[in-house]
Design an enzyme around this catalytic site. Structure first.
Site, short mmCIF file in Angstrom:
data_model
loop_
_atom_site.label_atom_id
_atom_site.label_comp_id
_atom_site.label_asym_id
_atom_site.label_seq_id
_atom_site.Cartn_x
_atom_site.Cartn_y
_atom_site.Cartn_z
N ARG A 255 0.87 -1.18 0.00
CA ARG A 255 0.00 0.00 0.00
C ARG A 255 0.90 1.22 0.00
O ARG A 255 1.53 1.54 1.01
CB ARG A 255 -0.91 -0.01 1.24
N HIS A 259 -4.18 4.84 4.14
CA HIS A 259 -5.42 4.10 3.90
C HIS A 259 -6.38 4.91 3.05
O HIS A 259 -6.96 4.42 2.09
CB HIS A 259 -6.08 3.74 5.24
N TYR A 268 1.71 5.09 12.12
CA TYR A 268 1.86 3.67 12.47
C TYR A 268 2.83 2.93 11.54
O TYR A 268 3.01 1.73 11.68
CB TYR A 268 0.49 2.97 12.48
#
Lengths: 395, 327
Positions: A255, A259, A268
């Site tokens: 990714r 998100h 994170y």
């Protein structure tokens, strides 16, 4: 560059029956999906669209897998990162961009759903919702109908590894395996469910290991290897079409973005990790592979780059100029017929001249008293765009 | 014209629809060889075979979710949830998916699917074989909710439901399966969705009910008639879309409205009917809009004394009518 003189003994894609034209078309699709996606973020940062959810890093797996399916015949139940999959299966860059702007002519939902909830009936792409993994059961039902009707169709459902933990996945794979349904399950494992790493979501190293619990094949492929993904999907599709049942393909992808535009992944994920993940980007990898194989040349790349840039520019301009949906249409399509709602909004029924309160008792203004903006000027409201970002800002 | 039980009407309608339309399939738990735990699908597997009568695993979400997909790809599934009490694992598929598919796709995709589920108490079924679940779903735009009370209506409404292009929840009171008989005409008649019926004309109190309670309301009307109270009973038949015209016409005539439902009283379906009557027939009312409904406990208790306490019955309805009539 001189590489063409040293052409490899075995042509790339030959064992997969892919021609050079196929390979270039696949590469073009990966590049187009990336360019559309990147434009979405620019528009979000410029305040033109309130929300972005991205497929960057997933494109190689999506193009490779989708390439094995028959457009206009098979079915796909996609998910919110499926931009490349939807483009490969027939949607245009304009269609994707219309969803970002949520315009009236957005084929996914007519501006009703958040961006990322792609679907297009014209191309057998099923409308998707936000509760994750529900679509796997729809794809299995599509496969059930294909088997009963004898259509020869294969259904594909795609989702991330985080979603794959939902109970619907178990119910779907169990049923599909019992009935040997023509179904393929693609897990695009990017290692994160928003912020939670895979080791905390999945009890085994590979989601594909779970396939054995259903007695079906489960394979792991490198999701940045487009041709490996295509090969795995081709095998699964052949098996499905032969009546031998479902397969699970787990594509390990990366990714490359947060998100969504409401997420900041540096909270994170470390900078080192993010930098390392860049090496797993499918786009440069596929480009290098095709260049080394003599399929992609400077001339072809230049042509493709110009073409992609023009498509993205056109899609953006087109979508921005399209009208917003009219509030007078907002009560349409609750049902196939006009919704004979018992309790109309006190501010009017919101149905145009063809509909309205059959009892005539609520006094709603059937001409659209809710006040749509016919000029469409509210579509790109920059304050509205900024408001959608959330407190996290964006990473 | 034939006399048949409620469940015979359902069974024959399913068979007829499957004969008429090759795209109709039936799926659910034990619906095949066994013919359903209530035998509502008895004989279908023998006639139509494995492909169209599917015994599923115990997976309610799958039953509904796969039916959605099958409906999208050209079939008309009739899914059976063995007991309405067990529909909750499928809630997300019904509410987030089936109900919203047409709206969220801007009419590109519809879900022509019927979900049948036996509901209701009074059968020694306790907490998990007695529930009335309609209120969870009547809240949701995009679903049609049908609760027939007679073999005639079961037949006509099931036909309409299966042929409808949108998802229909078809709730059958299990106590009525064999206790209710009625004449059912031959021929391919339909009862349209969204149409209530006045089953007992009267002038002083309107009683609005559905399902088993529509029968109990008629019994109550007979009891109070002997006392000189004239009751008009409206059998809703379809809860959504609600036939507001029939309800309001009756209430405007009688001036008094009692709503009866078996489900828990608080937030039950009848609460919405009461709100609509209060909002739209206020000037005609000669008394408070009242409800007779199940007590607000988390389920129907098993012991017969407790179950009798829970269940709305004709005498409890009659008591409500007397009180309202005297207001």
């Amino acid at each position: 560059m001189g590489r063409r003189a040293a052409a490899p003994a075995r042509r790339i894609g030959a064992e997969l029956s892919l021609t050079d034209e196929d390979l270039v078309a696949m590469y073009r699709m990966v590049a187009l999906a990336r360019a559309v996606d990147e434009r979405m973020w620019v528009l979000n940062r410029a305040g033109r669209i309130p929300f972005v959810i991205s497929g960057q890093g997933h494109e190689g797996a999506q193009v490779g897998v989708t390439w094995a399916f028959r457009k206009g015949h098979d079915w796909i139940a996609p998910f919110y990162r499926s931009i490349a999959m939807c483009l490969t299966f027939g949607m245009s860059a304009r269609d994707i961009m219309l969803a970002q702007y949520a315009k009236a002519t957005d084929p996914s939902s007519g501006g009703r759903q958040m961006p990322g909830h792609y679907g297009d009936r014209r191309h057998n792409l099923l409308s998707v919702s936000s509760p994750v993994a529900t679509q796997i059961l729809h794809a299995v039902g599509i496969a059930l109908a294909a088997k009963i009707r004898g259509t020869g169709q294969v259904a594909l459902a795609a989702m991330g590894e985080g979603s794959s933990n939902q109970g619907d996945v178990h119910e779907a794979l169990n049923f599909a395996a019992i009935h040997k349904l023509p179904f393929v399950f693609l897990v695009e494992n990017n290692g994160y469910a928003i912020s939670v790493p895979a080791a905390m979501e999945v009890s085994v190293p590979d989601v594909a290991m779970r396939a054995s619990g259903y007695g079906i094949p489960g394979v792991v492929v490198d999701g940045s290897d487009v041709l490996a993904c295509y090969a795995a999907a081709r095998t699964a599709v052949e098996r499905a079409r032969a009546g031998e049942g479902p397969s699970l393909i787990e594509a390990k992808v990366t990714r490359l973005t947060a998100h969504s535009s409401d997420d900041q992944q540096t909270r994170y994920r470390s900078e080192q990790e993010l930098a390392a993940e860049r090496a797993r980007d499918p786009l440069p990898r596929f480009r290098d592979q095709l260049r080394e194989g003599g399929v992609l040349t400077d001339a072809i790349e230049t042509t493709l780059a110009d073409e992609v840039a023009a498509i993205v520019a056109d899609a953006t301009e087109f979508a921005e100029a399209e009208p917003d949906p009219e509030p007078s249409t907002a009560m349409r399509w609750v049902f196939a017929e006009d919704w004979p709602s018992e309790t109309w909004p006190t501010w009017g029924p919101g149905i145009g001249e063809t509909g309205g309160d059959p009892t005539g008792e609520t006094g709603g203004d059937p001409t659209g008293g809710a006040g749509g903006d016919p000029t469409g000027e509210t579509g790109g409201d920059p304050t509205g765009g900024a408001g959608g970002r959330g407190s996290d800002g964006a990473g | 014209m034939a006399l048949m039980t409620f469940i015979e009407a359902i069974r024959e309608t399913l068979a007829e629809e499957m004969r008429r339309d090759g795209s109709v399939i039936v799926l659910g738990e034990d619906v095949g060889r066994k013919g359903g735990v209530f035998l509502a699908t008895d004989g279908l597997w023998a006639e139509f075979g494995d492909a169209r009568v599917i015994d599923t695993p115990l997976t309610e979400s799958m039953i509904v979710g796969a039916s959605i997909g099958a409906a999208v790809n050209g079939l008309r599934p009739v899914a059976e949830i063995q007991f309405a009490d067990f529909i909750h694992p499928a809630f997300n598929q019904i509410v987030s998916e089936a109900a919203r598919m047409r709206y969220r796709s801007n009419n590109a995709v519809g879900v022509p699917m019927t979900i049948r589920a036996p509901y209701g108490g009074g059968v020694h079924g306790a907490l998990y074989h007695s529930q009335s679940v309609e209120a969870f779903f009547t809240h949701v735009p995009g679903l049609k909710i049908v609760v027939p009370s007679t073999p005639h209506d079961a037949r006509g409404l099931l036909r309409s439901s299966i042929r409808d292009d949108d998802p229909v929840l078809f709730f059958e009171h299990k106590k009525m399966y064999r206790s209710v008989r009625g004449d059912v005409p031959g021929g391919d008649f339909l009862v349209p969705l969204g149409r209530a019926r006045v089953t007992h004309p009267g002038s002083q109190v309107t009683v609005i009910a559905y399902g088993l309670m529509a029968h109990y309301a008629l019994e109550a009307a007979d009891r109070v008639a002997e006392e000189g109270i004239s009751v008009e009973v409206v059998d809703l038949r379809t809860l959504r879309p609600l036939d507001k015209d029939t309800v309001l016409t009756s209430v405007r005539k009688t001036g008094k409205c009692l709503i009866v439902y078996e489900d828990n009283r608080f937030g039950g379906y009848g609460a919405e009917v009461a709100a609509i009557v209060a909002e739209e027939a206020f000037d005609y009312l000669d008394g408070p809009v009242t409800r007779i409904a199940g007590p607000d406990v988390p389920g129907v208790p098993y012991n017969h004394v407790l179950e009798d306490w829970f269940m709305v019955d004709p005498e409890k309805i009659a008591a409500g009518i007397r009180k309202l009539a005297a207001y």
